[in-house]
Scaffold this motif. Structure first.
Motif, PDB file in Angstrom:
ATOM      1  N   PRO B 515      44.798  50.156  37.239  1.00  0.00           N
ATOM      2  CA  PRO B 515      45.312  50.305  38.614  1.00  0.00           C
ATOM      3  C   PRO B 515      45.777  51.724  38.927  1.00  0.00           C
ATOM      4  N   TYR B 516      46.146  52.487  37.917  1.00  0.00           N
ATOM      5  CA  TYR B 516      46.680  53.827  38.178  1.00  0.00           C
ATOM      6  C   TYR B 516      45.723  54.946  37.771  1.00  0.00           C
ATOM      7  N   PRO B 579      45.815  36.525  35.702  1.00  0.00           N
ATOM      8  CA  PRO B 579      45.873  35.981  37.063  1.00  0.00           C
ATOM      9  C   PRO B 579      44.856  34.849  37.282  1.00  0.00           C
ATOM     10  N   PRO B 646      39.903  45.836  33.191  1.00  0.00           N
ATOM     11  CA  PRO B 646      40.738  46.079  34.378  1.00  0.00           C
ATOM     12  C   PRO B 646      41.765  44.962  34.612  1.00  0.00           C
ATOM     13  N   VAL B 647      41.364  43.715  34.365  1.00  0.00           N
ATOM     14  CA  VAL B 647      42.290  42.597  34.553  1.00  0.00           C
ATOM     15  C   VAL B 647      43.407  42.671  33.520  1.00  0.00           C
ATOM     16  N   ALA B 650      45.752  45.617  34.407  1.00  0.00           N
ATOM     17  CA  ALA B 650      46.616  45.284  35.548  1.00  0.00           C
ATOM     18  C   ALA B 650      47.711  44.315  35.113  1.00  0.00           C
ATOM     19  N   THR B 654      51.854  44.575  35.337  1.00  0.00           N
ATOM     20  CA  THR B 654      52.630  43.641  36.153  1.00  0.00           C
ATOM     21  C   THR B 654      53.996  43.435  35.519  1.00  0.00           C
TER      22      THR B 654
END
Lengths: 657, 657
Positions: B515-516, B579, B646-647, B650, B654
């Motif tokens: 994400p970054y 998620p 990526p999941v 992330a 979180t």
């Protein structure tokens, strides 16, 4: 930086050194980061209504739950939800929908759906199954437009009839869910890589729930003529995605995935393309879809404001181009281009280190502020303020503010506000003359001044004359330019800022070889060269512990640099030593005559020339975070002596290595 | 890190967290930087003589006066002086000459001299004047070979006869100073852009002081066949410059100026080219000329060692290719490829946080060190060491060392030493069994082990058996792979290190979307997949204050990941939550049957497949700087589940966002 309301009526003091350390990326300082975030908040105001504006979540850094408020705060009306952002997000689609609604954001598009069309029937079944899953997600999300990219799969067949048939089928299924499909030609699509080709297929499919999505990158990167857009019926242009990019001779997929930028930050004629789309009758949102390695790392709120600024400036460009046809566009107030430098302000713990240097440079201390620890030093039209009133003063002097001459200070501020520039609390002098300022991307305050003109109160009236011995002029007449550090994640933002907010024109971006890495440098200047700002940035992130360089400097124009140099030499060891090897090479490159070469070498002057004239310059040693350059432009030389930058940078490291 | 001589016979404890923070580039720590510099010094030994080796100063960061000792320390025999380095250097040419001589470095080449040949006569005069200045500098420098690049100037004419005539003139002038001229075809030369063309002109000029310079980048970037080199007489090949590069579809000038790398770090067949040059009879130096944005910023000493390692590995490759023709080449001892993981060692302030997790994972504490605070935990062939003996322990557990199974520990060390790997002080167990280790580029210690084999003392003999309740197995059988943070300025160094020192094969380099920011990831693996190491690095410098991610992890292979997952779930909240949106998408992508999808979702398992098999995996929450992955490879799946990264990334952010 004290920027609360209580500062009104006072001289506000900036901690430029904090901003310096922060934005060079060399010395992280979380407090300064927070400070800047606050500073930027000040600026966010509702732009006047115009075209609806949207942004793809992939353009912003961080988790989806942080991207939505960032977009809303910057004034966007809607977002495109990039699927990968949703997948890695803990909240379910219903919750994202609710958050967006709470923030006043419409979900304008769900994207991308890949590799669908023109496939054999067994694959079609799998693809439709995949689509049904996505329709279900979109219903939960409250999104009613799906982006379908032209296929890159080896399974796809070069058969427009088949592509149209299968897209019609998809649109039919979508319509059952109240969803429409926007088909887009990727620049690297396997068979469909041009927007006109995508439109032919959509036309052939002829389904009310099927239209095209136009993307400025895919169109302009291939050199396609966007005029053909006007032949597409307005109701068939379902969506418009905008991105700019620098011209790069590279693989188009890599170019697209890493180097897109916001309109006005690259080389594409995005405004021209938008003009064609509006002439076609499109009235949907202008939506930014930017894949950029640096934006992925940047602060989302800041990127969102940069993005919105680019769309406001774009709307202005399109409005100018279209003229009377520009119905529905609301351009910002016209730019008020600065006409010169009023002053440069240095924050410094004490004046000792600088007053000797300024005196040697031929400046006289002419004024003092009656209530604040600010001194005014003058020489002809060059004015320097020394401000010792910063309670958290940096370790040494730093450039904290610049005064810009403008024909209309109030108009300058209005322009800046409309482009989301952070407006700083007003300074007011004893006569209650307002002095307005905005914050540049590196944290430097830019003041809008009208110095000693009968039609406007002058900031100089705040100062009381100081009796002092006359200082003989050293030939310095004005501030030629200032060079400012830019935070390296925000270099493109900076050039857009100066271009859009102040109406300055960016030069080409240059690379300069420092001994410890390549730097990027880009100058912005007014049409007559009266205001020039050099924006510098380290090219990529610096190695932890790597040597730092002093970035900020004030370049003073001299009418006789040889005299200025002699005077500085006579005053002591104030100048940056230039290696003798430089002069051996200069003699090899230019035959200037023995005497002139001897003078350059003796005085440590650097030399350059272009087709329009010559440039002579020299540098003082660095004090704290700032140094002075003395320049003399002979003829109409337009540059900044970039050819000599590597030698100057190396000299600045010498001793600190 | 205590690494002094007194540590012999003791367990040496590593502060992996310091290395972690340092080399991520996120949290600079000057002490750790110094530590690494020291660590690297240990390794520098004289390689056995082979081809003479040289490096262009432009390949190294910093001032010229720092580049020379860096090159000498790494064992180079000579340097090419890049003119810009000299110009910005305060010492005069005579002094540079003396410093090089003191360091045992020959000045093999002075470069570049540009835009000379095939010009009208008035320009020729200017160019000869320029050359005379350079000859004078070279005489002072003690350099007798000048590189002349093919012209890119608009002044140059497409006339080989004229080019030859003017180069002959230049060579004649040069010869008067005892200087020779090496003419090189730049890949973007205006008329001469191919080495065969440059050779035709040199042949035509026919002057003893004129020859060609061959540069692997200019030849291979254009796709030219290097076999033609064998047609050039040996005495006319004056110099050989070597650079590798990744295949990039981009402008060749930009490619050359920013993305060159050392041989073995890119995609070019540099060894093949060198083979042709040696067959032609060339016996001059192998000289590295690398323009690279990252090397410009990196530590010069470290880059020089990386460079030397690349040349030693290159010499080996060429020797293998040429076979008996390889006279004069001295390859290093053959690589000893590791055959598995012996252990992973975690440095931790206390065992509390990890012992619960290891127990839940099915590990039993089976051994303790009699004199040091080190515990051995085992499950089948998976072994974890917990080391609480670090006096400057990091804030949480971190991976500090890896044990590699090797058929010949002594041979492994010999290979590593010959490739300039930093050899660490020996650990010796109670039976005085030597345990040798080297430092990987990220500071992790790599131990060469031979576990429980009759032909060699085993490191496990150092441990005393600990009585404990039996722990039921959770199905974990071995360490599948480890993932290590690489210092981002040294990513190419890392893959060359693992390839050359350990004989592992690098996979393709991947980009993973965090994400970054984008991350680069590249795995290296043994031929049978028994040893796999994933090297990860942030793609570009991280923004100051940007969120950090836990990089290091140990991936444990399970024979039944569903059982392992159930057991972990039963033991508490140990696993990284995935998620739900991930599972909605997984169902859209793969039809695995409702029950299997339910199981994956329920247990938080991630899924991937390739043409060879399937991959199931899950992650524990992060403890300190480390986390565990549990993997099950079904069939011959060869990847690492990159599609799910990526999941996972992330999810790891979180809670910390």
């Amino acid at each position: 930086m004290r920027r609360d309301g209580s500062a009104a009526g006072e001289w506000v003091v900036f901690q430029a050194a904090d901003a310096f350390r922060l934005f060079t990326g060399i010395d992280p300082d979380p407090d300064a980061e927070r400070m800047f975030a606050h500073l930027a908040e000040v600026s966010v105001s509702d732009p006047e209504e115009g075209m609806r504006k949207s942004i793809a979540t992939v353009s912003l850094s961080g988790p989806l739950t942080g991207k939505l408020p960032a977009a809303a705060d910057a004034g966007f009306d809607g977002v495109e939800i990039f699927e990968a952002d949703l997948l890695s997000s803990p909240p379910a689609p219903e919750e994202i929908r609710a958050r967006a609604a709470d923030l006043g954001l419409n979900i304008d598009l769900f994207q991308p759906f890949r590799d669908f069309e023109a496939v054999p029937s067994d694959i079609l079944g799998r693809n439709l199954r995949r689509a049904e899953h996505k329709f279900a997600v979109m219903e939960r999300l409250g999104a009613d437009l799906l982006l379908v990219c032209s296929s890159v799969s080896p399974d796809t067949i070069a058969d427009d009839g088949l592509a149209a048939e299968q897209l019609r089928l998809l649109a039919g299924r979508a319509a059952e869910h109240g969803i429409r499909v926007a088909y887009e030609a990727l620049a690297w699509g396997r068979h469909v890589d041009d927007y006109r080709h995508a439109w032919r297929i959509v036309e052939l499919a002829d389904h009310p729930a099927l239209g095209v999505c136009l993307d400025s990158f895919h169109i302009l990167s291939r050199g396609s003529d966007p005029a053909g857009i006007e032949e597409i019926p307005a109701e068939k242009i379902f969506f418009l995605q905008l991105a700019d990019a620098p011209y790069l001779s590279m693989d188009v997929l890599q170019w697209s995935r890493h180097y897109r930028c916001f309109p006005g930050q690259g080389a594409f004629d995005v405004a021209g393309l938008v003009g064609h789309v509006l002439r076609a009758g499109y009235r949907g949102p202008l939506s930014l879809e930017v894949f950029n390695d640096i934006f992925r790392q940047a602060d989302a709120g800041r990127t969102a404001r940069d993005a919105m600024r680019s769309l406001i400036a774009l709307e202005e460009s399109v409005s100018t181009r279209l003229g009377p046809e520009a119905a529905g566009l609301v351009p910002p107030p016209a730019p008020v281009v600065p006409t010169g430098f009023a002053f440069a302000e240095l924050a410094t713990p004490d004046t000792g280190r600088l007053s000797g240097l300024l005196t040697a440079l031929g400046f006289a201390r002419t004024g003092g502020h009656p209530t604040k620890p600010v001194e005014l030093w003058e020489q002809d039209q060059a004015r320097i303020l020394l401000n010792t009133g910063d309670p958290d003063s940096p370790t040494g002097p730093a450039l904290s503010a610049i005064g810009l001459e403008t024909p209309d200070p109030a108009g300058s501020v209005k322009r800046a506000e409309s482009l989301l520039a952070p407006v700083l609390p007003r300074r007011r002098g004893p006569r209650e003359a307002p002095l307005d300022a905005i914050a540049a991307p590196d944290g430097t305050a830019l003041f809008f001044c009208r110095t000693a003109r009968p039609d406007h109160p002058s900031w100089t009236d705040d100062f009381t004359e100081v009796p002092s011995d006359p200082v003989p002029s050293a030939g310095i007449t004005h501030i030629d330019h200032v060079a400012l550090t830019q935070p390296w994640h925000y270099f493109d933002e900076a050039s857009l800022f100066y271009r859009s907010v102040l109406g300055l024109r960016p030069d080409e971006s240059l690379e300069l070889a420092d001994p410890y890495g390549l730097l990027r440098s880009r100058a912005v200047a007014g049409p007559d060269g009266a205001v020039r700002v050099a924006l510098n940035v380290a090219y990529v992130g610096a190695r932890p512990g790597a040597p730092q360089i002093p970035w900020q400097h004030v370049a003073l124009g001299s009418r006789d640099i040889v005299a200025t140099a002699r005077r500085l030499r006579a005053a002591g060891d104030l100048l940056l030593p230039i290696p003798v090897n430089y002069y051996d090479d200069l003699e090899a490159r230019h035959d200037l005559g023995a005497e002139r070469h001897r003078t350059l070498r003796e005085l440590g002057l650097l030399y350059d020339r272009d087709d329009h004239g010559e440039f002579l310059h020299l540098y003082t040693r660095t004090t704290g975070h700032v140094f002075f350059e003395i320049v003399q432009r002979v003829g109409d030389y337009r540059g900044y002596g970039a050819v000599n930058a590597p030698v100057r940078l190396a000299a600045q490291h010498t001793g600190s290595d």
